[in-house]
Design an enzyme around this catalytic site. Structure first.
Site, PDB file in Angstrom:
ATOM      1  N   LYS A  36      44.504  36.586  56.805  1.00  5.01           N
ATOM      2  CA  LYS A  36      43.462  37.421  56.187  1.00  5.01           C
ATOM      3  C   LYS A  36      42.279  36.782  55.969  1.00  5.01           C
ATOM      4  O   LYS A  36      41.346  37.397  56.693  1.00  5.01           O
ATOM      5  CB  LYS A  36      44.267  37.865  54.688  1.00  5.01           C
ATOM      6  CG  LYS A  36      45.302  38.898  54.753  1.00  5.01           C
ATOM      7  CD  LYS A  36      46.335  38.402  53.881  1.00  5.01           C
ATOM      8  CE  LYS A  36      47.733  39.097  53.771  1.00  5.01           C
ATOM      9  NZ  LYS A  36      47.822  40.538  54.503  1.00  5.01           N
ATOM     10  N   ASP A  91      49.165  33.600  43.957  1.00  2.00           N
ATOM     11  CA  ASP A  91      49.147  34.073  45.176  1.00  2.00           C
ATOM     12  C   ASP A  91      47.777  34.635  45.573  1.00  2.00           C
ATOM     13  O   ASP A  91      47.614  35.749  45.291  1.00  2.00           O
ATOM     14  CB  ASP A  91      50.282  35.109  45.737  1.00  2.00           C
ATOM     15  CG  ASP A  91      50.015  35.734  47.020  1.00  2.00           C
ATOM     16  OD1 ASP A  91      49.222  35.189  47.821  1.00  2.00           O
ATOM     17  OD2 ASP A  91      51.059  36.510  47.359  1.00  2.00           O
ATOM     18  N   TRP A 102      52.993  42.891  45.976  1.00  2.59           N
ATOM     19  CA  TRP A 102      53.492  41.552  46.543  1.00  2.59           C
ATOM     20  C   TRP A 102      53.995  40.661  45.258  1.00  2.59           C
ATOM     21  O   TRP A 102      54.701  39.728  44.999  1.00  2.59           O
ATOM     22  CB  TRP A 102      52.169  40.897  47.024  1.00  2.59           C
ATOM     23  CG  TRP A 102      52.096  41.612  48.451  1.00  2.59           C
ATOM     24  CD1 TRP A 102      51.275  42.377  49.043  1.00  2.59           C
ATOM     25  CD2 TRP A 102      53.013  41.272  49.511  1.00  2.59           C
ATOM     26  NE1 TRP A 102      51.747  42.584  50.323  1.00  2.59           N
ATOM     27  CE2 TRP A 102      52.318  42.003  50.600  1.00  2.59           C
ATOM     28  CE3 TRP A 102      54.139  40.488  49.884  1.00  2.59           C
ATOM     29  CZ2 TRP A 102      53.183  41.912  52.090  1.00  2.59           C
ATOM     30  CZ3 TRP A 102      54.621  40.381  50.799  1.00  2.59           C
ATOM     31  CH2 TRP A 102      54.151  41.169  51.981  1.00  2.59           C
TER      32      TRP A 102
END
Lengths: 361, 361
Positions: free
Chosen positions: A196, A172, A102
């Site tokens: 999430k 992030d 990511w």
């Protein structure tokens, strides 16, 4: 109604009391005799709710007053691009720390908008370790330093916030936000896809130090400007109202269950139990990550004999353990242990894993 | 549980059977023993649903095979910018037809990415008429021609699709998509925020002629490229899964209720009843729009004596008629009559309006 233990990496399990309340209120929300999805976002009821949700989040995370909170759309991926659009001018550079899939993706989506300087990377090491802070080649004139605080696929996590001096730290936190207390002041910008630890997909939470909104930028549509969104309380256009509402229910659930300190302790215990089971399996299961940087949220593991993978997945599903298949980039298995995954779920998982290992050893 | 008649302009009323089904399935969707919000978008169940939703939409709207369907985020407003980013190169121009607030906004958000040519506008006329087609100053070399097929605030609607020659016609159909059959072939690109006639907010439906995806563009992040989204079935990143699911329930409801032909007839009758009530009120109520271009979806109206506005709103709410307050740009009242607003709701509204007028005349 039966429910399974859900280890999905995202969209992920939501707290059962949150789902039950959403179900009860679906046709008649807050005395309106209509669904929350049917409310104008400019109406009094919705505005009052939206403000309360933000206030509850501020309390949960102890967000200082000089940070704005935004409820955006587009997933974290869109903000991989929008962050440099907003925090850098054309030609400026930014430092990226690559610790997995990511953070790598964040850098590549940023590249059309900022000169990406990879200040550190553990890619050569297949992202099994974290690049030690003292090896980072930070540029004091960078627009910001970007990290992914937890790597959902590779299963590595920053357990300490790195010191990057006076350059704003951008994180992030999609897969570990709200999993424990953090010091917001250490960050310039925090962002997280909701799917999430917050709510359903389609919502992105952002926490931005207010002075960063005043940076000179570049010509772009208003809708992409965080300063415009902040000036309009995230309602420059119609927000994801259902996501905002669900996030609010999750924040209340967190508060009612001891807040982030209690959540951190619970998450620590859940992760310890699963890692101990993997490490104590005599090699039947394996997690390759350097122990001090193992993620508490996403635990990838492999079976020594990958020919047993299909049986593991089939039997675990039959045992009511959902979504244990690993990401295609790594294969094997992955168990995501977000806030909404209770200790009983992890206990059921490790019981199954021990039994499976015994039967197949 | 009581329910009200909801005339909100958006987020707007959803069909009651859709809400009831979503409520029933909220904790256990499709035999998964988990919520649809808790499913990985890469899982078999969600993928199968997503494909079926697209297939149902294609059948409802008779979408030809050379058009792609996308399920995006960001609201129509974000696509005001993304459309020129994708359909024009830097320096290219595009023709905009201004018929109200939203087409004006589309042009202003496009301006950083394309030379906006206002080919026609009824702004000088306060958007009460449509600029006649023969007065449009179209440029045959424009990248596209943009219209808003229905103006949610100003209450004007294109009842015929304008002929714009070989330049692709791009239409913001946020507030009249699915309100009746249209010939998709007449358009290059159709887009619509979901929160009026499709589902909850946070989802944008796009229908794009495939050849337009091959246009050379400009450097930008992948996440903004429609061609990338199309190549990844709208799952370049996590989509709004709840919105996609709800849209699917709405499409099934439309199919089970006679499809778009039946919807068009129902919408015609609803609008005629309300306009007849306004026009027949002896001036007590007033809609200023040129009758041939009055919107079937959004009916703004004023009371001759604006001192009665507060009483009208208070009494209508007490009578179970929700969200009749007009947009702040125009004042007065507005009734939105989307697909999910049944004829009984409009009958209740006109009964109330006649009674209110009698009592206050």
């Amino acid at each position: 109604m039966s429910r399974v233990w859900n280890f999905s990496a995202g969209p992920a399990a939501l707290p059962l009391p949150v789902l039950e309340r959403a179900q009860r209120e679906l046709l008649d929300w807050n005395g309106s005799s209509a669904s929350v999805m049917e409310q104008s976002h400019r109406g009094k009821r919705f505005i009052a709710m939206a403000q309360q949700v933000e206030a509850n989040l501020r309390e949960l995370m102890s967000i200082p007053d000089d940070y704005v909170v935004l409820f955006e759309q587009g997933g974290a991926t869109q903000h991989f691009a929008q962050i440099p659009m907003n925090l850098a001018r054309e030609g400026d550079s930014a430092d990226y720390i690559l610790t997995g899939h990511w953070s790598e993706k964040a850098a590549s989506e940023a590249a059309p908008y900022v000169r990406v300087n990879v200040a550190a990377s553990s890619k050569a090491d297949s992202y099994l370790h974290m690049p030690p802070r003292e090896t980072w080649k930070l540029d004091p004139s960078a627009s910001y330093v970007h990290i992914a605080s937890n790597e959902t696929i590779h299963g590595v996590e920053f357990h300490q916030i790195p010191d990057v001096g006076n350059v704003p730290l951008v994180a992030d936190m999609s897969s570990d936000i709200l999993s424990g207390p953090i010091d917001v002041r250490r960050f310039g910008l925090i962002y997280a896809g909701a799917q999430k630890n917050i709510g359903p997909s389609g919502l992105v939470l952002m926490i931005i130090r207010r002075d960063l909104l005043e940076r000179p930028t570049r010509p772009m549509a208003k809708i992409f400007r965080y300063a415009e969104q902040a000036a309009n309380d995230s309602m420059l256009n119609t927000p994801n109202t259902w996501g905002w509402y669900l996030a609010g229910l999750t924040f209340e659930w967190l508060r009612d269950n001891g807040g982030l300190t209690a959540m951190a302790e619970c998450n620590r215990q859940k992760a310890e139990l699963l890692y101990a089971t993997i490490d104590g399996s005599g090699g039947f299961y394996h997690n390759p990550i350097d122990p001090p940087v193992r993620s508490r949220m996403n635990v990838p593991f492999t079976l020594q004999d990958s020919r047993l993978d299909a049986a593991f997945l089939q039997e675990s599903e039959a045992a009511g353990l959902m979504a244990l298949k690993g990401h295609k980039a790594l294969g094997g298995m992955r168990a995501s242990l977000y806030n909404a995954v209770p200790p009983e779920a992890v206990q059921a998982l490790v019981d199954f894993m021990r039994d499976f290992a015994r039967r197949h050893s």
